[in-house]
Design an enzyme around this catalytic site. Structure first.
Site, PDB file in Angstrom:
ATOM      1  N   LYS A  49      20.896 -42.949 -24.683  1.00  0.00           N
ATOM      2  CA  LYS A  49      21.396 -42.530 -23.365  1.00  0.00           C
ATOM      3  C   LYS A  49      22.044 -43.709 -22.633  1.00  0.00           C
ATOM      4  CE  LYS A  49      17.847 -38.954 -23.116  1.00  0.00           C
ATOM      5  NZ  LYS A  49      16.602 -38.432 -22.542  1.00  0.00           N
ATOM      6  N   GLN A  94      12.065 -40.624 -18.669  1.00  0.00           N
ATOM      7  CA  GLN A  94      11.877 -40.154 -20.048  1.00  0.00           C
ATOM      8  C   GLN A  94      10.445 -39.666 -20.253  1.00  0.00           C
ATOM      9  OE1 GLN A  94      14.363 -39.876 -22.204  1.00  0.00           O
ATOM     10  NE2 GLN A  94      13.100 -39.103 -23.863  1.00  0.00           N
ATOM     11  N   ASP A 117      18.268 -34.392 -15.228  1.00  0.00           N
ATOM     12  CA  ASP A 117      17.539 -33.736 -16.313  1.00  0.00           C
ATOM     13  C   ASP A 117      17.300 -32.250 -16.006  1.00  0.00           C
ATOM     14  OD1 ASP A 117      16.773 -34.745 -18.772  1.00  0.00           O
ATOM     15  OD2 ASP A 117      15.171 -35.995 -17.942  1.00  0.00           O
TER      16      ASP A 117
HETATM   17  N1  GUN Z   1      11.690 -35.974 -23.716  1.00  0.00           N
HETATM   18  C1  GUN Z   1      12.143 -35.116 -24.660  1.00  0.00           C
HETATM   19  N2  GUN Z   1      13.293 -34.550 -24.256  1.00  0.00           N
HETATM   20  C2  GUN Z   1      13.568 -35.035 -23.039  1.00  0.00           C
HETATM   21  C3  GUN Z   1      14.634 -34.841 -22.119  1.00  0.00           C
HETATM   22  O1  GUN Z   1      15.564 -34.059 -22.324  1.00  0.00           O
HETATM   23  N3  GUN Z   1      14.556 -35.564 -20.979  1.00  0.00           N
HETATM   24  C4  GUN Z   1      13.552 -36.415 -20.720  1.00  0.00           C
HETATM   25  N4  GUN Z   1      13.553 -37.055 -19.566  1.00  0.00           N
HETATM   26  N5  GUN Z   1      12.552 -36.632 -21.550  1.00  0.00           N
HETATM   27  C5  GUN Z   1      12.572 -35.942 -22.707  1.00  0.00           C
END
Ligand code: GUN
Length: 284
Positions: A49, A94, A117
């Site tokens: 990311k 995350q 998100d």
């Molecule tokens: N953990 C697994 N998938 C995601 C996601 O799409 N966003 C975040 N913040 N954590 C995750």
């Protein structure tokens, strides 16, 4: 053989389309990707990311990798500061978080207009209510999966869609998005009795259970479109999806590979959500 829906290609096109939008902004979009602790899978996702954001010229604050023993109070303070930072358009924490931190409290602390998100209850609620504003923050993985369905050419109106997995990150929002496109949606999960009987009538299958090749190719209705969200590791270390690809590819009309399907779309949609947030902030 099925059409292979290449998420890398669709993601690249989505990112290309963002470049001109970014160039029209008064300042670069700002994205804060927060990681707490050393979960190895999270480390890989966060790196992907932040690298993509860097390549697009986003502003990213420093020091967002916090130690495993960070207290909830410290994390909430950090989020509160980012909420107020005018250079930051998007904040992502995350998941999973260490066990001593209350995930809900943390997600609730992110300002809904910076919630790239799409996990804040306000944004989840708006999606569940069927609001269709252009700046609604929709969770990146289901949003990306919908783009791949569009790419496959499937007509969702009146289609039978079976979503397997009821997580807040994928399954639930996916079911709402499909229903908004007028599909008839069945949401299956670990307690579903006779999954195969549901799959028998599915024109569209979205697999998001997180169990390696749990869904057998023979269960896929001939001519179905299959979106495989799973990223699992086989015992031999190789990566596979939730669907048994080699057999499913022979029956499906279209199918996403793992890797190279939904994964790249998640990152592209995060970048898109950040640009949407930046555009909205700069209109204010
Ligand atoms: N953990 C697994 N998938 C995601 C996601 O799409 N966003 C975040 N913040 N954590 C995750």
């Amino acid at each position: 053989m099925a059409q292979i829906v290449d998420g890398r290609v669709v993601a690249r096109e989505s990112l290309m389309a963002l470049k001109s939008r970014i160039s029209r902004l008064k300042r670069p979009p700002g994205l804060a990707v927060i990681k707490v602790g050393e979960d190895p899978a999270s480390a890989i996702y966060v790196r992907r990311k932040t690298r993509r954001a860097e390549r697009l010229g986003f502003y990213q604050p420093d020091d967002l990798h916090l130690p495993e023993d960070t207290t909830q109070a410290v994390l909430l303070e950090r989020i509160a500061a980012l909420n107020l930072d005018p250079k930051v358009d998007g904040i992502l924490v995350q998941l999973p978080l260490p066990a001593h931190i209350d995930e809900r409290a943390v997600l609730a602390a992110v300002s809904p207009d910076k919630d790239v998100d799409g996990f804040h209850a306000v944004n989840v609620g708006r999606l569940a209510q069927g609001r269709r504003s252009d700046d609604l923050m929709i969770a990146c993985t289901p949003k990306g999966a919908m783009r791949l369905l569009a790419e496959s050419g499937v007509n969702l109106s009146g289609a039978e869609a079976v979503v397997i997995g009821r997580s807040n990150i994928v399954g639930r929002p996916m079911a709402w998005l499909l229903e908004q496109q007028n599909a008839t949606v069945t949401l299956c999960h670990s307690r579903t009795v006779n999954l195969q009987s549901h799959l028998k009538r599915a024109d569209v299958v979205v697999a998001a259970v997180g169990r390696a090749e749990m869904i057998k190719g023979a269960w896929i209705r001939p001519g179905a479109v299959v979106i495989d969200v799973g990223i699992n590791r086989r015992e031999d270390g190789t990566i596979c999806g939730d669907v048994e690809f080699d057999t499913a590819v022979k029956r499906a009309l279209a199918i996403t590979p793992v890797p190279g399907g939904v994964g790249p779309m998640t990152i592209a949609m995060l970048m898109e959500n950040t640009v949407i947030a930046a555009e909205a902030h700069q209109r204010q």
